[in-house]
Design an enzyme around this catalytic site. Structure first.
Site, mmCIF file in Angstrom:
data_model
loop_
_atom_site.group_PDB
_atom_site.id
_atom_site.type_symbol
_atom_site.label_atom_id
_atom_site.label_comp_id
_atom_site.label_asym_id
_atom_site.label_seq_id
_atom_site.Cartn_x
_atom_site.Cartn_y
_atom_site.Cartn_z
ATOM 1 N N LYS A 49 -16.156 -6.492 5.602
ATOM 2 C CA LYS A 49 -15.164 -7.314 6.311
ATOM 3 C C LYS A 49 -15.173 -6.993 7.803
ATOM 4 C CE LYS A 49 -12.026 -7.023 2.330
ATOM 5 N NZ LYS A 49 -10.784 -6.407 1.843
ATOM 6 N N ARG B 147 -2.729 -6.342 -7.884
ATOM 7 C CA ARG B 147 -1.729 -7.387 -7.669
ATOM 8 C C ARG B 147 -1.707 -8.381 -8.819
ATOM 9 N NH1 ARG B 147 -3.988 -7.960 -1.732
ATOM 10 N NH2 ARG B 147 -5.743 -7.314 -2.980
ATOM 11 N N SER C 86 -3.100 -7.672 3.118
ATOM 12 C CA SER C 86 -3.420 -7.539 4.543
ATOM 13 C C SER C 86 -3.907 -8.873 5.091
ATOM 14 C CB SER C 86 -4.489 -6.463 4.749
ATOM 15 O OG SER C 86 -4.046 -5.228 4.252
ATOM 16 N N HIS D 228 0.855 -1.207 0.000
ATOM 17 C CA HIS D 228 0.000 0.000 0.000
ATOM 18 C C HIS D 228 0.887 1.252 0.000
ATOM 19 C CE1 HIS D 228 -3.157 -2.594 2.259
ATOM 20 N NE2 HIS D 228 -3.677 -2.347 1.078
HETATM 21 P P1 ADP Z 1 -10.127 -3.272 0.250
HETATM 22 O O1 ADP Z 1 -10.664 -3.909 1.484
HETATM 23 O O2 ADP Z 1 -10.957 -2.106 -0.249
HETATM 24 O O3 ADP Z 1 -9.738 -4.223 -0.853
HETATM 25 P P2 ADP Z 1 -7.329 -3.096 0.947
HETATM 26 O O4 ADP Z 1 -6.817 -2.336 2.111
HETATM 27 O O5 ADP Z 1 -7.240 -4.579 1.017
HETATM 28 O O6 ADP Z 1 -8.799 -2.572 0.749
HETATM 29 O O7 ADP Z 1 -6.613 -2.612 -0.380
HETATM 30 C C1 ADP Z 1 -6.680 -1.287 -0.826
HETATM 31 C C2 ADP Z 1 -6.167 -1.211 -2.242
HETATM 32 O O8 ADP Z 1 -4.797 -1.598 -2.279
HETATM 33 C C3 ADP Z 1 -6.892 -2.132 -3.232
HETATM 34 O O9 ADP Z 1 -6.996 -1.464 -4.471
HETATM 35 C C4 ADP Z 1 -5.954 -3.310 -3.357
HETATM 36 O O10 ADP Z 1 -6.094 -3.950 -4.617
HETATM 37 C C5 ADP Z 1 -4.619 -2.583 -3.265
HETATM 38 N N1 ADP Z 1 -3.547 -3.497 -2.856
HETATM 39 C C6 ADP Z 1 -3.505 -4.271 -1.752
HETATM 40 N N2 ADP Z 1 -2.371 -4.989 -1.714
HETATM 41 C C7 ADP Z 1 -1.671 -4.664 -2.838
HETATM 42 C C8 ADP Z 1 -0.424 -5.087 -3.405
HETATM 43 N N3 ADP Z 1 0.331 -6.030 -2.825
HETATM 44 N N4 ADP Z 1 -0.024 -4.525 -4.562
HETATM 45 C C9 ADP Z 1 -0.804 -3.606 -5.199
HETATM 46 N N5 ADP Z 1 -1.990 -3.176 -4.727
HETATM 47 C C10 ADP Z 1 -2.420 -3.692 -3.571
#
Ligand code: ADP
Length: 156
Positions: free
Chosen positions: A44, A93, A131, A20
């Protein structure tokens, strides 16, 4: 007057990971302001409270004046309009992320055609971080120090 390029980066950040942070720091040169926003209406069940996640984000980015931290409820496009943001920033990703983000982006554009979604692919070496995986490793007493910013370690 030139309009500021403001982007909203919505997410759960439960917890924020190095991936992130990489997306956010790469986007700094693209926008005048980036608002990292915790979505309160996510389906979630979070590990960390909203207050803890907000505090962590503020600590990590406190030196960067173009990065703000906030939380919101409701539709992301409505929040964007409220604060004058014309862009939604998200990360990718893999193909599964693309399918998911592509559908959300098209729906958001239908809801609010003035707001563009910008998708940044993970940097090499960051695509395997999520995460969910961080929470799983933690649950089984593994080390997460290579996956998250050091500020996060104080809270986990
Ligand atoms: P959500 O619950 O909305 O998916 P996240 O906190 O999991 O929120 O992720 C926020 C954003 O960061 C999303 O667009 C997700 O695809 C992106 N993201 C998470 N991990 C990665 C990563 N390893 N590489 C690129 N983008 C990522």
């Amino acid at each position: 007057m030139i309009q500021k390029r403001i982007a909203v980066f919505p997410g759960s950040f439960d917890p924020i990971t190095n991936a992130h942070v990489d997306i956010i720091l790469r986007a700094v040169s693209l926008f005048d302001e980036i608002h990292i926003t915790l979505a309160l209406n996510s389906s979630k069940t979070p590990l960390l409270s909203i207050e803890t996640r907000q505090t962590m984000l503020e600590e990590i980015f406190k030196g960067n004046r173009s990065i703000r931290v906030a939380s919101y409820t409701g539709l992301t496009v409505n929040y964007c309009k409220e604060i004058g943001a014309s862009y939604i920033l998200r990360g990718l990703r893999n193909a599964a992320d693309f399918d998911f983000e592509n559908a959300i982006a098209q729906n958001n554009r239908q809801l609010e055609p003035t707001i563009e979604t910008i998708l940044l692919p993970a940097s090499p070496g960051f695509g395997h971080i999520s995460s969910t995986i961080v929470r799983d490793i933690l649950k089984h007493q593994g080390s997460i120090k290579h996956l998250v910013p050091k500020e996060v370690l104080n809270y986990m």
